[in-house]
Design a protein around this motif. Structure first.
Motif, PDB file in Angstrom:
ATOM      1  N   ASN A 124     101.054 -13.512 -75.757  1.00 31.29           N
ATOM      2  CA  ASN A 124      99.813 -12.748 -75.823  1.00 31.29           C
ATOM      3  C   ASN A 124      98.599 -13.666 -75.698  1.00 31.29           C
ATOM      4  O   ASN A 124      97.646 -13.361 -74.969  1.00 31.29           O
ATOM      5  N   CYS A 125      98.630 -14.791 -76.393  1.00 32.05           N
ATOM      6  CA  CYS A 125      97.523 -15.749 -76.337  1.00 32.05           C
ATOM      7  C   CYS A 125      97.352 -16.281 -74.915  1.00 32.05           C
ATOM      8  O   CYS A 125      96.234 -16.357 -74.403  1.00 32.05           O
ATOM      9  N   ARG A 126      98.452 -16.614 -74.273  1.00 30.56           N
ATOM     10  CA  ARG A 126      98.389 -17.131 -72.905  1.00 30.56           C
ATOM     11  C   ARG A 126      97.806 -16.086 -71.965  1.00 30.56           C
ATOM     12  O   ARG A 126      96.961 -16.405 -71.121  1.00 30.56           O
ATOM     13  N   SER A 127      98.215 -14.845 -72.092  1.00 27.68           N
ATOM     14  CA  SER A 127      97.696 -13.804 -71.204  1.00 27.68           C
ATOM     15  C   SER A 127      96.198 -13.587 -71.434  1.00 27.68           C
ATOM     16  O   SER A 127      95.455 -13.328 -70.482  1.00 27.68           O
ATOM     17  N   GLN A 128      95.732 -13.717 -72.676  1.00 25.97           N
ATOM     18  CA  GLN A 128      94.299 -13.596 -72.950  1.00 25.97           C
ATOM     19  C   GLN A 128      93.513 -14.741 -72.331  1.00 25.97           C
ATOM     20  O   GLN A 128      92.423 -14.530 -71.789  1.00 25.97           O
ATOM     21  N   VAL A 129      94.058 -15.958 -72.401  1.00 29.96           N
ATOM     22  CA  VAL A 129      93.392 -17.109 -71.792  1.00 29.96           C
ATOM     23  C   VAL A 129      93.317 -16.933 -70.275  1.00 29.96           C
ATOM     24  O   VAL A 129      92.273 -17.188 -69.661  1.00 29.96           O
ATOM     25  N   ILE A 130      94.396 -16.474 -69.665  1.00 28.58           N
ATOM     26  CA  ILE A 130      94.403 -16.244 -68.216  1.00 28.58           C
ATOM     27  C   ILE A 130      93.391 -15.165 -67.839  1.00 28.58           C
ATOM     28  O   ILE A 130      92.667 -15.288 -66.845  1.00 28.58           O
ATOM     29  N   ALA A 131      93.297 -14.107 -68.639  1.00 23.55           N
ATOM     30  CA  ALA A 131      92.330 -13.037 -68.367  1.00 23.55           C
ATOM     31  C   ALA A 131      90.895 -13.564 -68.461  1.00 23.55           C
ATOM     32  O   ALA A 131      90.045 -13.218 -67.633  1.00 23.55           O
ATOM     33  N   LYS A 132      90.615 -14.421 -69.443  1.00 22.61           N
ATOM     34  CA  LYS A 132      89.275 -15.015 -69.566  1.00 22.61           C
ATOM     35  C   LYS A 132      88.968 -15.904 -68.362  1.00 22.61           C
ATOM     36  O   LYS A 132      87.844 -15.888 -67.844  1.00 22.61           O
TER      37      LYS A 132
END
Length: 167
Positions: A124-132
């Motif tokens: 989840n954290c990785r997907s949020q970083v990629i989205a940012k």
């Protein structure tokens, strides 16, 4: 056997303990997890505990598991159907959870192991970083478009050469 309902929030936790006959034996409010654990450790008999799934529900499960005979995490979506009440507050919610536990009617959720929860949090954290990162790149492209600047197609904008051009 005692039946404990918890209504957990970030700043306080409402506790309701039912006796073996289903009568309210104890009510209290705890201002911290440590205070709640001390209250539960001071109970005179073995107990089961129930609380509603929310942020951090796995952590609470891990803390309560060594103390309680059984820990149930209630499904919040299915509780809304049960708790359609105008008289809604933390104290009443804790009592309702305790009563559902006493009656054996608690709609539960599965609590994954610590390893699975950690893995999911990392994903989840990785997907949020990629989205940012994607939002930032899109914002730069929109800024360039708004200024009428056409970036080079070869090399692409986000390669070393493209970033040098951007600078």
């Amino acid at each position: 056997m005692l039946y404990v309902g918890l209504d957990i929030h970030s700043r306080r936790i409402a506790l309701c303990v039912l006796s073996e006959t289903g009568q309210v034996a104890h009510r209290s409010q705890a201002r911290s997890i440590e205070e709640m654990l001390r209250t539960l450790q001071g109970l005179p008999d073995r107990f089961e505990v129930c609380y509603e799934a929310s942020c951090g529900y796995g952590h609470y499960h891990d803390l309560l598991r060594p103390l309680a005979a059984r820990v149930l995490v209630a499904h919040p979506g299915q509780l809304r159907l049960i708790f359609r009440s105008k008289n809604k507050n933390d104290r009443n919610d804790a009592e309702r959870l305790a009563k559902l536990l006493y009656l054996g009617e608690t709609p539960t959720v599965h609590v994954p192991s610590v390893e699975v929860r950690t893995w999911r949090e990392l994903i989840n954290c990785r997907s949020q970083v990629i989205a940012k990162r994607t939002r930032a790149k899109n914002a730069v492209r929109a800024l360039l478009r708004g200024a009428g600047v056409i970036p080079p197609k070869h090399p692409a904008l986000w390669t070393k050469t493209g970033l040098a051009w951007l600078r």
